[in-house]
Design a protein around this motif. Structure first.
Motif, PDB file in Angstrom:
ATOM      1  N   ALA A 120     -14.290 -31.234 -22.008  1.00 11.68           N
ATOM      2  CA  ALA A 120     -14.725 -30.084 -22.716  1.00 11.68           C
ATOM      3  C   ALA A 120     -15.919 -30.202 -23.513  1.00 11.68           C
ATOM      4  O   ALA A 120     -15.869 -31.269 -24.110  1.00 11.68           O
ATOM      5  N   GLY A 121     -16.468 -29.164 -23.691  1.00  9.44           N
ATOM      6  CA  GLY A 121     -17.751 -29.061 -24.495  1.00  9.44           C
ATOM      7  C   GLY A 121     -18.648 -30.261 -24.232  1.00  9.44           C
ATOM      8  O   GLY A 121     -19.160 -30.691 -23.228  1.00  9.44           O
ATOM      9  N   SER A 122     -19.059 -30.759 -25.550  1.00  9.64           N
ATOM     10  CA  SER A 122     -19.923 -31.910 -25.442  1.00  9.64           C
ATOM     11  C   SER A 122     -19.516 -33.092 -25.521  1.00  9.64           C
ATOM     12  O   SER A 122     -19.939 -34.122 -26.079  1.00  9.64           O
ATOM     13  N   ALA A 123     -18.331 -33.268 -25.155  1.00 10.18           N
ATOM     14  CA  ALA A 123     -17.348 -34.660 -25.237  1.00 10.18           C
ATOM     15  C   ALA A 123     -18.270 -35.823 -24.585  1.00 10.18           C
ATOM     16  O   ALA A 123     -18.312 -36.902 -24.843  1.00 10.18           O
ATOM     17  N   GLY A 124     -18.566 -35.342 -23.414  1.00 11.45           N
ATOM     18  CA  GLY A 124     -19.345 -36.401 -22.578  1.00 11.45           C
ATOM     19  C   GLY A 124     -20.769 -36.607 -23.108  1.00 11.45           C
ATOM     20  O   GLY A 124     -21.058 -38.030 -23.133  1.00 11.45           O
ATOM     21  N   PHE A 125     -21.226 -35.882 -23.851  1.00  9.64           N
ATOM     22  CA  PHE A 125     -22.540 -36.347 -24.721  1.00  9.64           C
ATOM     23  C   PHE A 125     -22.362 -37.235 -25.557  1.00  9.64           C
ATOM     24  O   PHE A 125     -23.057 -38.277 -25.714  1.00  9.64           O
ATOM     25  N   TRP A 126     -21.466 -36.823 -26.592  1.00 11.71           N
ATOM     26  CA  TRP A 126     -21.170 -37.940 -27.370  1.00 11.71           C
ATOM     27  C   TRP A 126     -20.403 -39.195 -27.147  1.00 11.71           C
ATOM     28  O   TRP A 126     -20.783 -40.225 -27.690  1.00 11.71           O
ATOM     29  N   LEU A 127     -19.761 -39.193 -26.056  1.00  6.74           N
ATOM     30  CA  LEU A 127     -19.379 -40.576 -25.509  1.00  6.74           C
ATOM     31  C   LEU A 127     -20.497 -41.266 -25.014  1.00  6.74           C
ATOM     32  O   LEU A 127     -20.589 -42.554 -25.287  1.00  6.74           O
ATOM     33  N   LEU A 176     -23.728 -40.980 -26.193  1.00  6.77           N
ATOM     34  CA  LEU A 176     -24.362 -41.489 -27.514  1.00  6.77           C
ATOM     35  C   LEU A 176     -23.659 -42.785 -28.030  1.00  6.77           C
ATOM     36  O   LEU A 176     -24.131 -43.791 -28.556  1.00  6.77           O
ATOM     37  N   ILE A 177     -22.311 -42.715 -27.804  1.00 11.10           N
ATOM     38  CA  ILE A 177     -21.517 -44.102 -28.506  1.00 11.10           C
ATOM     39  C   ILE A 177     -21.796 -45.217 -27.666  1.00 11.10           C
ATOM     40  O   ILE A 177     -22.166 -46.298 -28.103  1.00 11.10           O
ATOM     41  N   LEU A 178     -21.990 -45.004 -26.098  1.00  8.15           N
ATOM     42  CA  LEU A 178     -22.212 -46.016 -25.440  1.00  8.15           C
ATOM     43  C   LEU A 178     -23.548 -46.702 -25.805  1.00  8.15           C
ATOM     44  O   LEU A 178     -24.000 -48.052 -25.565  1.00  8.15           O
TER      45      LEU A 178
END
Length: 529
Positions: A28-35, A37-39
């Motif tokens: 959902a949403g920007s979850a992929g983006f934040w994941l 970013l963490i990586l």
């Protein structure tokens, strides 16, 4: 067909950024983006680590006229890091991929499947080697100011380097798969290889600084050893300095070794992925079974649950390995042990050892994932004619039995090595028991509060479970509070008194958690779904 398989393989490699594997739906949403970013932040941290490693070696070796030793060493580190990161992934992707049977049922040749898997593994190895070698190239470029032709050659070397690590990873993965196909206890073999590799990694990591210091001080002697025993890395280093003939020889050696191992794997690939690994015919034998207690039966069930998956066992029982390793480390550093073994420091050493064993015992997250590992089959226990409190008791006792006895034996060895008196020895061993009981109850409490029952892989309970994370770090936080409390209140009590108070608090907390588990925990477990 190969093109379609390659596309499928590459999409699978990045799908976790966009698809939640547990829920089998788009994030959902920007979850992929934040994941992502963490990586990227984690990747930056690793690159920074190896930048500093290159920084330590670059200046002294280049100024000594041993630039080639610098590149040989960084190439060796890159290959080693890539092997560490890829050996078990190689085995899993080649021989244990979930879609192997599905692909074999289609009109696709095993050679095409193997080729596609190898491309994916090459990219994986390229990633791990690049986080080491590219920072080394950049560090050399900022210091020595080489020509653009030399830098392009070094980048080309970076793309050939993974063939060396991939060759070794594939060979070891093939060896493990071949051995497990010949004997029944494939999980035992996997645990053995994993432990051996883990021990080798920790030994290598613990001596990293001394190795780097040796390289800086004895670069010329090391260079002779590289020429004699690691000739491909000698050619790698010369290739990085712009020598065309060395580049072609280096490429021939690395790609040639990989090609030979690829041929070896291709000859046995189909047989290894379709063989019923470790299966054997079971002959019925009539015998009388003795009736066992409910708790012992549940403990046996827990044992099969954890050791049915070697990687789950390794992650959950990390504290057991550390407890075994600590006295071995102390025995190998007897000079330090004798220097600290002073009667005046007896209390301080006992406190330090107590906190250290608290950290070690807290590294076991057995009870912290015990409920989650039941998964969607938790209803079987819920509907079985077994009191719920005995089910929870078995999970806590299983954690305690795998933690306390080994940690106690380890602590007893250290009591002898540090020559602790009877009082402080008893306090240390009691503290180990108190920590073991407390973390067994605390982990079960956390897991009941935050279970992860809907998963596609058991490793998700260990690696992607907030309960496992919280169980681990709450254990370490408890040790931190014990240390912090000593600085605040230690001046009002003797060391043995502070230890006694700490043990008392742990035991009272364990009793309180036990009461909660019997009264509230059983009701929560019965309603899980």
């Amino acid at each position: 067909m190969v093109k379609a398989l390659l596309k499928k393989q590459l999409l699978e490699s990045v799908s976790f950024l966009f698809v939640d594997a547990k829920k089998q739906k788009k994030r959902a949403g920007s979850a992929g983006f934040w994941l992502a970013l963490i990586l990227l932040a984690a990747l930056f941290s690793v690159c920074t680590l190896f930048w500093h490693t290159g920084d330590m070696l670059c200046k002294p070796l280049v100024e000594s006229g041993l630039t080639w030793v610098y590149f040989a060493m960084m190439g060796l580190i890159a290959v080693t890091f890539s092997i560490i990161g890829g050996i078990f992934t190689t085995k899993a992707k080649l021989y244990e991929a979930k879609d192997n049977d599905f692909l074999l049922s289609m009109p696709i040749s095993p050679k095409a499947i193997l080729f596609v898997r190898m491309v994916s593994l090459y990219l994986f190895s390229l990633f791990f080697s690049s986080v080491v070698f590219l920072p080394a190239i950049v560090r050399y470029a900022t210091f020595a100011k080489p020509s653009a032709f030399v830098i392009l050659g070094q980048i080309a070397v970076n793309f050939i380097l993974p063939f060396g690590s991939l060759a070794i990873s594939c060979l070891l993965g093939w060896l493990i798969a071949w051995v497990t196909s010949k004997i029944p206890s494939k999980n035992l073999v996997s645990v053995f290889f994993s432990l051996a590799f883990l021990v080798a990694y920790f030994v290598l990591y613990s001596k990293t600084n001394s190795y780097l210091q040796y390289v800086m001080e004895h670069g010329d002697r090391l260079g002779k050893n590289i020429k004699s025993y690691l000739y491909p890395f000698y050619q790698l280093a010369l290739a990085c300095l712009g020598k065309g003939s060395a580049f072609f020889l280096f490429a021939l050696l690395f790609i040639g070794i990989f090609a030979a191992i690829y041929f070896l794997i291709s000859c046995t690939y189909l047989r290894l992925i379709i063989v019923n690994k470790g299966a054997r015919k079971v002959q019925y034998k009539e015998r009388t079974h003795k009736q066992k207690s409910l708790v012992s039966t549940l403990l046996k069930k827990e044992l099969k649950r954890y050791f049915g998956n070697p990687m789950v066992a390794l992650n959950c029982f990390m504290g057991v390995l550390l407890a075994v390793a600590l006295p071995i480390f102390a025995a190998c550093n007897m000079k330090l042990v004798r220097a600290l073994s002073k009667p005046a420091w007896e209390g301080g050493i006992t406190l330090v050892l107590g906190v250290l064993y608290g950290f070690i015992v807290g590294s076991n997250i057995i009870s912290g994932v015990s409920v989650s590992l039941e998964g969607e089959n938790v209803w079987i226990l819920q509907t079985s004619p077994v009191p719920t409190k005995k089910i929870l008791l078995a999970k806590a006792v299983f954690h305690f039995l795998w933690t306390a006895p080994i940690a106690l034996l380890s602590g007893l060895v250290l009591c002898v090595l540090f020559k602790l008196g009877v009082l402080f020895s008893v306090l240390l061993l009691t503290a180990i028991l108190a920590f073991s009981a407390f973390f067994a109850a605390l982990g079960l409490f956390i897991n009941l509060k935050m279970p992860k029952l809907h998963w596609t892989s058991e490793m998700a309970c260990v690696k992607q479970s907030f309960s496992a994370f919280l169980s681990l770090f709450s254990g370490w936080a408890t040790c931190g509070l014990l240390v912090g409390g000593f600085f605040w209140f230690g001046k009002y009590l003797p060391t043995w008194g502070y230890l006694l108070v700490g043990i008392g608090i742990l035991l009272v907390s364990t009793a309180a958690l036990g009461v909660w588990l019997v009264k509230r925990g059983t009701k929560i477990f019965e309603k899980l779904a």
